[in-house]
Design an enzyme around this catalytic site. Sequence first.
Site, PDB file in Angstrom:
ATOM      1  N   GLN A 270      -5.724  -0.478   8.091  1.00 41.83           N
ATOM      2  CA  GLN A 270      -5.773  -1.696   8.894  1.00 41.83           C
ATOM      3  C   GLN A 270      -5.367  -2.851   7.990  1.00 41.83           C
ATOM      4  O   GLN A 270      -6.106  -3.215   7.074  1.00 41.83           O
ATOM      5  CB  GLN A 270      -7.198  -1.906   9.437  1.00 41.83           C
ATOM      6  CG  GLN A 270      -7.683  -0.798  10.363  1.00 41.83           C
ATOM      7  CD  GLN A 270      -6.872  -0.709  11.659  1.00 41.83           C
ATOM      8  OE1 GLN A 270      -6.541  -1.737  12.254  1.00 41.83           O
ATOM      9  NE2 GLN A 270      -6.543   0.492  12.073  1.00 41.83           N
TER      10      GLN A 270
ATOM     11  N   ASN B 237      -3.732  -6.827   7.101  1.00 40.50           N
ATOM     12  CA  ASN B 237      -4.076  -8.201   7.464  1.00 40.50           C
ATOM     13  C   ASN B 237      -3.053  -9.141   6.839  1.00 40.50           C
ATOM     14  O   ASN B 237      -2.566  -8.874   5.737  1.00 40.50           O
ATOM     15  CB  ASN B 237      -5.489  -8.514   6.918  1.00 40.50           C
ATOM     16  CG  ASN B 237      -6.064  -9.768   7.501  1.00 40.50           C
ATOM     17  OD1 ASN B 237      -5.704 -10.878   7.132  1.00 40.50           O
ATOM     18  ND2 ASN B 237      -6.964  -9.594   8.446  1.00 40.50           N
TER      19      ASN B 237
ATOM     20  N   SER C  49      -3.614 -11.765   5.464  1.00 41.65           N
ATOM     21  CA  SER C  49      -4.178 -12.022   4.141  1.00 41.65           C
ATOM     22  C   SER C  49      -4.328 -10.648   3.493  1.00 41.65           C
ATOM     23  O   SER C  49      -5.327  -9.943   3.697  1.00 41.65           O
ATOM     24  CB  SER C  49      -5.532 -12.718   4.290  1.00 41.65           C
ATOM     25  OG  SER C  49      -6.159 -12.774   3.034  1.00 41.65           O
TER      26      SER C  49
ATOM     27  N   GLU D 270      -8.736   5.934   4.372  1.00 37.02           N
ATOM     28  CA  GLU D 270      -9.837   6.776   3.903  1.00 37.02           C
ATOM     29  C   GLU D 270     -11.160   6.013   3.942  1.00 37.02           C
ATOM     30  O   GLU D 270     -12.200   6.561   4.281  1.00 37.02           O
ATOM     31  CB  GLU D 270      -9.567   7.240   2.459  1.00 37.02           C
ATOM     32  CG  GLU D 270      -8.349   8.142   2.309  1.00 37.02           C
ATOM     33  CD  GLU D 270      -7.040   7.379   2.074  1.00 37.02           C
ATOM     34  OE1 GLU D 270      -6.916   6.222   2.534  1.00 37.02           O
ATOM     35  OE2 GLU D 270      -6.145   7.963   1.446  1.00 37.02           O
TER      36      GLU D 270
ATOM     37  N   CYS E 205      -5.896   6.464  -2.956  1.00 34.45           N
ATOM     38  CA  CYS E 205      -5.829   5.503  -4.069  1.00 34.45           C
ATOM     39  C   CYS E 205      -7.149   5.503  -4.851  1.00 34.45           C
ATOM     40  O   CYS E 205      -8.159   6.060  -4.401  1.00 34.45           O
ATOM     41  CB  CYS E 205      -5.515   4.098  -3.547  1.00 34.45           C
ATOM     42  SG  CYS E 205      -6.921   3.273  -2.786  1.00 34.45           S
TER      43      CYS E 205
ATOM     44  N   CYS F 132     -10.258   4.194  -3.027  1.00 29.34           N
ATOM     45  CA  CYS F 132     -10.766   5.156  -2.030  1.00 29.34           C
ATOM     46  C   CYS F 132     -11.490   6.307  -2.719  1.00 29.34           C
ATOM     47  O   CYS F 132     -12.520   6.782  -2.240  1.00 29.34           O
ATOM     48  CB  CYS F 132      -9.629   5.681  -1.160  1.00 29.34           C
ATOM     49  SG  CYS F 132      -9.073   4.431   0.023  1.00 29.34           S
TER      50      CYS F 132
HETATM   51  N1  THU Z   1      -3.243   2.933   1.852  1.00 26.76           N
HETATM   52  C1  THU Z   1      -4.172   3.772   2.426  1.00 26.76           C
HETATM   53  O1  THU Z   1      -4.501   3.653   3.610  1.00 26.76           O
HETATM   54  N2  THU Z   1      -4.713   4.716   1.629  1.00 26.76           N
HETATM   55  C2  THU Z   1      -4.423   4.904   0.317  1.00 26.76           C
HETATM   56  O2  THU Z   1      -5.060   5.711  -0.344  1.00 26.76           O
HETATM   57  C3  THU Z   1      -3.320   4.153  -0.294  1.00 26.76           C
HETATM   58  C4  THU Z   1      -2.818   3.015   0.481  1.00 26.76           C
HETATM   59  C5  THU Z   1      -2.674   1.865   2.688  1.00 26.76           C
HETATM   60  C6  THU Z   1      -3.109   0.480   2.293  1.00 26.76           C
HETATM   61  C7  THU Z   1      -1.955  -0.359   2.805  1.00 26.76           C
HETATM   62  O3  THU Z   1      -2.200  -0.659   4.168  1.00 26.76           O
HETATM   63  C8  THU Z   1      -0.753   0.557   2.703  1.00 26.76           C
HETATM   64  O4  THU Z   1      -1.267   1.870   2.588  1.00 26.76           O
HETATM   65  C9  THU Z   1       0.154   0.271   1.513  1.00 26.76           C
HETATM   66  O5  THU Z   1      -0.559   0.257   0.329  1.00 26.76           O
END
Ligand code: THU
Length: 161
Positions: free
Chosen positions: A63, A65, A67, A75, A112, A115
């Site tokens: 999700q 934003n 910002s 995750e 990441c 997470c």
């Molecule tokens: N993102 C995730 O949802 N999970 C991760 O483990 C890595 C990154 C999302 C965050 C952001 O919305 C987009 O991927 C680019 O970084």
Amino acid sequence: MNKIEIKSVLTVYEDVSELPEDIQQLMNIAVNARKKAYAPYSKFRVGAALSLENGEVVIGNNQENASYPSGLCAERVAIYQAGAKYPDLKIKSLAISASSDIKETLTPIPPCGACRQSISEYEIKQGEPISIYFMGKTGRIIKADSLKDLLPLTFDKDQLI
Ligand code: THU
């Protein structure tokens, strides 16, 4: 002076069809969640689905934003939702799929660092490992038997007091 070796053994599946049936279903749910991600800025879509000990499945997707730092990864959307809705149920498995509208993501995309830290909190809390399966848009899947295999030397509550 000594050296220590840190080792993780991960399992690689060539395709969704190689996964156990319940995990195939979980990965399909993650893929569907991914398609509903709100990612207008990065165009990078992530879906997560986690299964609980009672068979319930909780989903999340990223999700974003305007910002940027206010957005949240798929995750963490999933794991915090599980923590909020089912605080006493153990999490068994987590399936993740990620794709980009800009480039092909055919290699497994791991969660990441932030997470991993968040998932680790719940694994420690429940005292049982969470299996983590991650994939790109499609193709190969990597499985970690525990979050610890993705985040050795974890910072946890025992270091606080
Ligand atoms: N993102 C995730 O949802 N999970 C991760 O483990 C890595 C990154 C999302 C965050 C952001 O919305 C987009 O991927 C680019 O970084």
